[in-house]
Design an enzyme around this catalytic site. Structure first.
Site, mmCIF file in Angstrom:
data_model
loop_
_atom_site.group_PDB
_atom_site.id
_atom_site.type_symbol
_atom_site.label_atom_id
_atom_site.label_comp_id
_atom_site.label_asym_id
_atom_site.label_seq_id
_atom_site.Cartn_x
_atom_site.Cartn_y
_atom_site.Cartn_z
ATOM 1 N N CYS A 37 0.919 -1.223 0.072
ATOM 2 C CA CYS A 37 0.370 -0.066 0.106
ATOM 3 C C CYS A 37 0.546 1.191 -0.003
ATOM 4 O O CYS A 37 1.715 1.552 0.726
ATOM 5 C CB CYS A 37 -0.885 0.084 1.152
ATOM 6 S SG CYS A 37 -1.940 1.404 1.446
ATOM 7 N N CYS A 40 0.174 3.030 3.624
ATOM 8 C CA CYS A 40 0.523 2.486 5.180
ATOM 9 C C CYS A 40 1.641 1.569 4.835
ATOM 10 O O CYS A 40 2.009 0.830 5.861
ATOM 11 C CB CYS A 40 -0.720 1.839 5.781
ATOM 12 S SG CYS A 40 -1.241 0.522 5.246
ATOM 13 N N CYS A 86 -7.324 -1.310 1.132
ATOM 14 C CA CYS A 86 -6.223 -1.760 2.247
ATOM 15 C C CYS A 86 -7.156 -1.822 3.392
ATOM 16 O O CYS A 86 -7.782 -1.001 3.749
ATOM 17 C CB CYS A 86 -5.157 -0.748 2.200
ATOM 18 S SG CYS A 86 -3.984 -1.130 3.256
ATOM 19 N N CYS A 89 -5.758 0.782 6.215
ATOM 20 C CA CYS A 89 -5.763 2.297 6.432
ATOM 21 C C CYS A 89 -6.993 2.610 5.414
ATOM 22 O O CYS A 89 -7.517 3.996 5.478
ATOM 23 C CB CYS A 89 -4.533 2.983 5.574
ATOM 24 S SG CYS A 89 -4.219 2.628 3.858
ATOM 25 N N CYS A 110 -7.588 -5.544 -10.390
ATOM 26 C CA CYS A 110 -7.403 -4.433 -11.276
ATOM 27 C C CYS A 110 -6.987 -3.304 -10.270
ATOM 28 O O CYS A 110 -7.821 -2.678 -9.338
ATOM 29 C CB CYS A 110 -8.702 -4.243 -11.986
ATOM 30 S SG CYS A 110 -8.146 -3.235 -13.382
#
Length: 122
Positions: A37, A40, A86, A89, A110
């Protein structure tokens, strides 16, 4: 963490935008490593599950660490899709579809390149 994002990254990660197809830096990345990510640094996808979907966005058929990704219903744009976020976060990553490689489970995550950071295997 939001302070380190570019305006384009902020638009994708927190305003649920998308990058134009074939514009992302990871669309044609074939190096070995992990995608995390951009907000984070949670581990999300492995290069081992990345495939060329010819859609213009990085595509993966599986998640690296299941607990780091969550899914939600996205009914914007007059259609129902499954949004990928995610789990740590809440950052918007992209969407998951059921047109991936059938021999790998049939899913295609995707994902926007701008929602990811790549950590190469050294």
């Amino acid at each position: 963490a939001k302070d380190k994002l570019t305006p384009e990254q902020y638009n994708i990660c927190f305003l649920k935008g998308t990058e134009p197809p074939f514009s992302g830096k990871y669309t044609n990345n074939h190096d070995s490593g992990m995608y995390q990510c951009a907000v984070c640094a949670s581990p999300l996808f492995s290069s081992d599950t990345k495939f060329d979907s010819n859609t213009g966005w990085p595509s993966f058929y599986d998640i690296l660490e299941k607990g780091n990704v969550k899914k939600d219903v996205d009914d914007t744009l007059g259609m129902v899709r499954t949004e990928v976020l995610c789990a740590n976060c809440g950052s918007h990553l992209g969407h998951v579809f059921d047109d991936g490689p059938k021999d790998k489970g049939g899913l295609r995550y995707c994902i926007n390149s701008l929602a990811l950071d790549f950590v190469p295997i050294k």
